[in-house]
Structure formats: structure tokens, C-alpha cells
Design a protein around this motif. Structure first.
Motif, mmCIF file in Angstrom:
data_model
loop_
_atom_site.group_PDB
_atom_site.id
_atom_site.type_symbol
_atom_site.label_atom_id
_atom_site.label_comp_id
_atom_site.label_asym_id
_atom_site.label_seq_id
_atom_site.Cartn_x
_atom_site.Cartn_y
_atom_site.Cartn_z
ATOM 1 N N VAL A 176 48.261 21.679 3.117
ATOM 2 C CA VAL A 176 47.479 20.846 4.038
ATOM 3 C C VAL A 176 45.978 21.057 3.820
ATOM 4 N N ALA A 177 45.590 22.249 3.378
ATOM 5 C CA ALA A 177 44.177 22.471 3.049
ATOM 6 C C ALA A 177 43.759 21.574 1.892
ATOM 7 N N MET A 178 44.685 21.363 0.958
ATOM 8 C CA MET A 178 44.376 20.492 -0.174
ATOM 9 C C MET A 178 44.250 19.036 0.276
ATOM 10 N N ILE A 179 45.029 18.637 1.293
ATOM 11 C CA ILE A 179 44.890 17.280 1.838
ATOM 12 C C ILE A 179 43.503 17.121 2.458
ATOM 13 N N SER A 180 43.012 18.190 3.074
ATOM 14 C CA SER A 180 41.641 18.174 3.607
ATOM 15 C C SER A 180 40.642 17.904 2.486
ATOM 16 N N ASP A 181 40.848 18.544 1.340
ATOM 17 C CA ASP A 181 39.966 18.322 0.191
ATOM 18 C C ASP A 181 40.048 16.875 -0.304
ATOM 19 N N VAL A 182 41.242 16.301 -0.235
ATOM 20 C CA VAL A 182 41.423 14.902 -0.657
ATOM 21 C C VAL A 182 40.598 13.974 0.221
ATOM 22 N N PHE A 183 40.621 14.208 1.537
ATOM 23 C CA PHE A 183 39.817 13.398 2.461
ATOM 24 C C PHE A 183 38.324 13.531 2.143
ATOM 25 N N ILE A 184 37.895 14.753 1.839
ATOM 26 C CA ILE A 184 36.481 14.966 1.504
ATOM 27 C C ILE A 184 36.112 14.198 0.237
ATOM 28 N N LYS A 185 36.917 14.343 -0.793
ATOM 29 C CA LYS A 185 36.622 13.713 -2.077
ATOM 30 C C LYS A 185 36.631 12.187 -1.979
ATOM 31 N N GLU A 186 37.506 11.653 -1.127
ATOM 32 C CA GLU A 186 37.661 10.206 -1.020
ATOM 33 C C GLU A 186 36.587 9.563 -0.148
ATOM 34 N N PHE A 187 36.184 10.229 0.935
ATOM 35 C CA PHE A 187 35.341 9.562 1.942
ATOM 36 C C PHE A 187 33.932 10.150 2.114
ATOM 37 N N ALA A 188 33.691 11.362 1.616
ATOM 38 C CA ALA A 188 32.414 12.029 1.912
ATOM 39 C C ALA A 188 31.206 11.275 1.371
ATOM 40 N N HIS A 189 31.397 10.484 0.311
ATOM 41 C CA HIS A 189 30.258 9.790 -0.309
ATOM 42 C C HIS A 189 29.731 8.637 0.551
ATOM 43 N N GLN A 190 30.450 8.285 1.637
ATOM 44 C CA GLN A 190 30.044 7.140 2.452
ATOM 45 C C GLN A 190 28.924 7.473 3.440
ATOM 46 N N VAL A 191 28.520 8.706 3.478
ATOM 47 C CA VAL A 191 27.430 9.123 4.369
ATOM 48 C C VAL A 191 26.777 10.343 3.728
ATOM 49 N N SER A 192 25.604 10.744 4.220
ATOM 50 C CA SER A 192 24.948 11.915 3.634
ATOM 51 C C SER A 192 25.805 13.161 3.853
ATOM 52 N N VAL A 193 25.681 14.116 2.955
ATOM 53 C CA VAL A 193 26.519 15.321 3.010
ATOM 54 C C VAL A 193 26.349 16.089 4.332
ATOM 55 N N PRO A 194 25.114 16.357 4.793
ATOM 56 C CA PRO A 194 24.983 17.067 6.078
ATOM 57 C C PRO A 194 25.623 16.314 7.245
ATOM 58 N N GLN A 195 25.518 14.980 7.238
ATOM 59 C CA GLN A 195 26.141 14.193 8.313
ATOM 60 C C GLN A 195 27.661 14.324 8.284
ATOM 61 N N PHE A 220 16.970 14.562 8.379
ATOM 62 C CA PHE A 220 16.138 14.267 7.206
ATOM 63 C C PHE A 220 16.806 13.287 6.252
ATOM 64 N N VAL A 221 18.126 13.164 6.339
ATOM 65 C CA VAL A 221 18.843 12.286 5.392
ATOM 66 C C VAL A 221 19.783 11.344 6.141
ATOM 67 N N TRP A 222 19.364 10.913 7.322
ATOM 68 C CA TRP A 222 20.255 10.139 8.192
ATOM 69 C C TRP A 222 20.614 8.793 7.569
ATOM 70 N N GLN A 223 21.918 8.474 7.610
ATOM 71 C CA GLN A 223 22.429 7.185 7.153
ATOM 72 C C GLN A 223 23.355 6.622 8.220
ATOM 73 N N GLN A 224 23.583 5.337 8.155
ATOM 74 C CA GLN A 224 24.520 4.730 9.095
ATOM 75 C C GLN A 224 25.924 5.299 8.860
ATOM 76 N N ILE A 225 26.547 5.718 9.956
ATOM 77 C CA ILE A 225 27.878 6.314 9.860
ATOM 78 C C ILE A 225 28.925 5.217 9.755
ATOM 79 N N THR A 226 29.707 5.271 8.706
ATOM 80 C CA THR A 226 30.726 4.252 8.466
ATOM 81 C C THR A 226 32.078 4.705 9.022
ATOM 82 N N LEU A 227 32.993 3.752 9.144
ATOM 83 C CA LEU A 227 34.348 4.070 9.592
ATOM 84 C C LEU A 227 35.030 5.005 8.596
ATOM 85 N N GLY A 228 34.775 4.775 7.308
ATOM 86 C CA GLY A 228 35.361 5.638 6.286
ATOM 87 C C GLY A 228 34.921 7.081 6.422
ATOM 88 N N ALA A 229 33.630 7.290 6.738
ATOM 89 C CA ALA A 229 33.120 8.646 6.921
ATOM 90 C C ALA A 229 33.796 9.326 8.105
#
Length: 298
Positions: free
Chosen positions: A21-40, A196-205
Motif C-alpha cells: 500500500v505504501a507503493m500505491i501511495s508512490d503511484v498517486f504521487i507520481k501520477e498526480f503531483a505534477h498538477q500543482v507545485s511540490v510544496p502545495q 512562494f510557488v502558489w498555483q491553482q489547486i486542481t481536482l487531480g492534485a
């Protein structure tokens, strides 16, 4: 002996499932994290984790929620750095490559324990450090200084520091309370970085942060219950199945096929860790037998 075996098997099964299940967490990060800034993304994940941990606080029993807060505050800042590095590395590296480098954390723990707690480095642990370093070079094959590679190493360093800092926490401190307070202390730094890197939060994020948070909480709970059911030295090697899950998840979700260098490097990192765990278990068993014979001799 049968009783101990019966407790070890479900504990090991929990760790295997927890790493899945930890690896599934990584899958979610890899798939959706690019839709918003990393700190967000990390901030969203942290806030959701806090909400999920709230019901479990009732299960914990300790002297106070803020016991050991100074150590938890330091661990929180280390975790902010580590999770940001994790998101960056997972965005650019394959799941297998990133996770293999993450597994160097136990090797770094042995080095840090020797430096800060003056724990003795054995020939086996020194060998594991050397082989782990070679393994990282084989996996990353750096031709230049790259952000993704440095980020993966940053994750391992932050995990090692966090593990070393656990020794500074009061022994009676509940793990669930520690997780909850640590995540609370992560919020201010993440808020500041996000501004400092605020972006609009998407549903994917939101979906990515929610999925990652749910599965990483499940992993932490699995680890918590597993290590309460059985002795750590008898089940810890089950954690290394996470590398197999990383290869499988990378292939299933991202069509990633690890090359020979990644497999060889992973072996150089993980095999010495399993070797160390086996020696540790054998040493503890020998001490127990010696003590048992001593009592019998009396």
C-alpha cells in the motif's frame, strides 16, 4: 516456539501488505503531483493525513500529546525536506530506481548512529555501506549532478535522520501521537513554502494527495501493529519486499521495465541489509540461549 512462529507470520504478512500500500501511495504521487507545485502537494497530503490520524488518537495512551515536542519539531522539518525530495524524485525517476535509493536509509542510520551515539561499526555494517554506495552509483549512473538523483538521496538522508531522532523521544510516547504532532509541526513550513510557488489547486492534485495520504497512513498503521506483534529483528526483512512492489507497480502503471543496472544495484543495496538483519537475529538468539543456559546452570 510455535507461539512465536504464529505471531511472526501474521506480522510479516502485515509488513508485506503495508509495503504494497505504501507503493500505491508512490503511484498517486507520481501520477498526480505534477498538477500543482511540490510544496502545495505536500501541504495537501499533510493536512489530509492530520484529519485521518485524528480518530486514532483515542487509541493512544500517554502522559501528554506534546511530550517530546522539541524532537518532534525537528523531525517535522526533516520530514518536510524528505517528502518534498520524495515527490521530486518520484516525478523524474522510475519507481524501482527511486525506491532502491530510498532503501539506503538503513545504511545511513548505521553511519549516523556510529557518529552521534558512538555505536560500533562492525565489518558487516561497513561492507553494507560500501556495497550500498556502489549500488546507488549503478542505479543512478550519474554523468552530472541531477535534481532527481540528489532528491532520491535526500529522501534516504532525511529518513535516516528521522530514525536516529526517534531514540531521543520518550519511550512511553505513543507512535500515533508522534505522527500526529509531527504532521502538525510540518504545516507552518509547508504553508510558507507554498506561498512562494502558489498555483491553482486542481481536482487531480486533491485526488493524488488524498490517495497518497490514505495509503501511507495504512502503511504506518501496518508497521505499528506488525512491530507490536513480533520482535523487530525477526520480521524486519519483510520490509524489503517493497522493492518487488516498486518493480511491479512501475511496470503495471507506468510501463517501466528496470534494466540490468537497476536490478544489480538494488541487489547490492538490499542483500547486505538482509544479511545484517540475519546476523542481528542470530546474535540475539545466541545471547538468549546463553542466558537460558546460565539460568539453567544456576
Amino acid at each position: 516456539m510455535v507461539y512465536k512462529l504464529d505471531r511472526n507470520i501474521p506480522a510479516m504478512f502485515l509488513l508485506v501488505c503495508g509495503n504494497a500500500v505504501a507503493m500505491i501511495s508512490d503511484v498517486f504521487i507520481k501520477e498526480f503531483a505534477h498538477q500543482v507545485s511540490v510544496p502545495q502537494f505536500v501541504l495537501l497530503r499533510t493536512l489530509i493525513t492530520i484529519v485521518f490520524l485524528l480518530p486514532f488518537l483515542k487509541l493512544s495512551h500517554s502522559d501528554g500529546l506534546m511530550t517530546g515536542w522539541k524532537v518532534l519539531l525537528l523531525r517535522a522539518q526533516v520530514s518536510v525536506f524528505g517528502i518534498i525530495c520524495m515527490v521530486v524524485s518520484l516525478k523524474y525517476l522510475s519507481l524501482a530506481s527511486a525506491n532502491a535509493v530510498f532503501y539506503t536509509a538503513p545504511i545511513m542510520v548505521s553511519l549516523m548512529a556510529a557518529i552521534f551515539y558512538r555505536e560500533k561499526l562492525t565489518p558487516v555494517s561497513v561492507t553494507s555501506v560500501f556495497l550500498g554506495f556502489i549500488g546507488v552509483l549503478l542505479i543512478l549512473r550519474p554523468t552530472s549532478v541531477e535534481l532527481a538523483s540528489l532528491s532520491a538521496l535526500g529522501v534516504a538522508v532525511s529518513q535516516a535522520v528521522a530514525i536516529v531522532l526517534v531514540k531521543k523521544l520518550p519511550k512511553e510516547k505513543s507512535p500515533i501521537e508522534s505522527l500526529f504532532v509531527m504532521h502538525l509541526f510540518m504545516v507552518p513550513a509547508l504553508l510558507l513554502l507554498s506561498l512562494f510557488v502558489w498555483q491553482q489547486i486542481t481536482l487531480g492534485a486533491l485526488v493524488g494527495a488524498l490517495g497518497s495520504s490514505i495509503f501511507i497512513v495504512c502503511y504506518n498503521l501496518a508497521v505499528l501493529f506488525a512491530y507490536r506483534m513480533a520482535e523487530a529483528n525477526k520480521i524486519a526483512s519483510s520490509e524489503y519486499t517493497g522493492m518487488l512492489w516498486a518493480i511491479l507497480a512501475g511496470w503495471l502503471f507506468f510501463s517501466e521495465v528496470p534494466d540490468l543496472w537497476v536490478l544489480l544495484g538494488s541487489g547490492l543495496i538490499i542483500c547486505p541489509l538482509v544479511w545484517l538483519a540475519y546476523i542481528d537475529r542470530s546474535t540475539k538468539k545466541a545471547i538468549e540461549l546463553k542466558q537460558l543456559h546460565g539460568v539453567a546452570g544456576d
